[in-house]
Design a protein around this motif. Structure first.
Motif: not given
Length: 109
Positions: A34, A37, A41, A49, A51, A53
């Motif tokens: 996280s 990510c 960004r 996007q 994400k 996984e």
């Protein structure tokens, strides 16, 4: 004549998490991913996007082998091979099968 149309472009990032935290610590992995990510960004333009996984594999807690259960198809197609077994019973080891049968008795009460 065959023509190829390319679409749905994506970038697949595989993080190196081997030394980041103790092996098998799912919550720590999710937290680290996280954070990655969020950093992507913040620092990368044109990202639609990001994400997290991951793959999931079920294994037996007793023997460590892949989790396999007796299915309805097994019972109907090879009844002699599965004589004495019940639907949903694990096939990897006797300990898992014993625990499964004990749980069936518990729920039957």
């Amino acid at each position: 004549m065959k023509r190829e149309i390319r679409s749905n472009y994506r970038l697949i990032l595989t993080p190196d998490l081997r030394d980041a935290f103790p092996r098998g610590d799912h919550e720590a992995a999710l937290l680290q991913l996280s954070d990655m990510c969020a950093a992507i960004r913040r620092h990368v333009d044109n990202v639609a996007q990001v994400k997290v996984e991951f793959d999931t594999r079920s294994v037996c807690s007793f023997c460590g082998y892949d989790w396999e259960e007796v299915t309805a198809a097994d019972l109907s197609s090879h009844p002699d091979d599965y004589e004495g077994h019940v639907l949903g019973e694990p096939m990897c080891c006797d300990q898992a099968a014993t625990e499964f049968r004990a749980s069936l008795k518990e729920t039957a009460r």
